[in-house]
Design a protein around this motif. Sequence first.
Motif, PDB file in Angstrom:
ATOM      1  N   ILE A  40     -26.350  60.057  58.802  1.00  0.00           N
ATOM      2  CA  ILE A  40     -25.473  61.216  58.619  1.00  0.00           C
ATOM      3  C   ILE A  40     -24.673  61.080  57.326  1.00  0.00           C
ATOM      4  O   ILE A  40     -24.571  62.027  56.538  1.00  0.00           O
ATOM      5  N   ALA A  99     -24.904  63.452  53.973  1.00  0.00           N
ATOM      6  CA  ALA A  99     -23.709  64.114  53.445  1.00  0.00           C
ATOM      7  C   ALA A  99     -23.521  63.780  51.962  1.00  0.00           C
ATOM      8  O   ALA A  99     -23.202  64.649  51.146  1.00  0.00           O
ATOM      9  N   TRP A 100     -23.723  62.523  51.602  1.00  0.00           N
ATOM     10  CA  TRP A 100     -23.601  62.118  50.201  1.00  0.00           C
ATOM     11  C   TRP A 100     -24.659  62.817  49.355  1.00  0.00           C
ATOM     12  O   TRP A 100     -24.366  63.308  48.261  1.00  0.00           O
ATOM     13  N   ARG A 122     -23.751  66.464  48.758  1.00  0.00           N
ATOM     14  CA  ARG A 122     -22.720  66.595  47.710  1.00  0.00           C
ATOM     15  C   ARG A 122     -23.319  66.448  46.319  1.00  0.00           C
ATOM     16  O   ARG A 122     -22.953  67.165  45.394  1.00  0.00           O
TER      17      ARG A 122
END
Length: 143
Positions: free
Chosen positions: A51, A55-56, A59
């Motif tokens: 997860i 998410a990284w 971004r």
Amino acid sequence: MNRFLVLPLALPMVALAAEPAGQATTPLAGSDMAGQLGQLLLGLLLVIGLIFLLAWLLRRVQQLAPRGGQVIKLLASQSLGPRDRLVLVQVGNEQILLGLSAGRITPLHVLKEPVHLADAEPATPEFAQRLMELLGKDQKDKS
């Protein structure tokens, strides 16, 4: 005759079914539970790590997208009440004053001459930036 064929076939199955019951009473059952718990924790850590990795990655992909190419820009916003606000939007070379209410967006006026705003402060800062400003003001007030 069918009874005599079924009996020899059923005996090995009964013997196999009786075997695990004898093994379940051995003292190794506690270590088996610890192994299962370890696998569960390892799987949980793997999912949480996945997860965070996604998410990284999301971004990074969003940062690569060009932000200057937006056609619609929010110039200013003024709250009139808990659900009503005025918004000044620029679309291309035109500026439009919009009225926003609970379920409706109403164009109020198309400005013939654009309104020039100070470039120092954006109309709607990002949440993190706004939060840092508020935290900075709180720390200055306490000192």
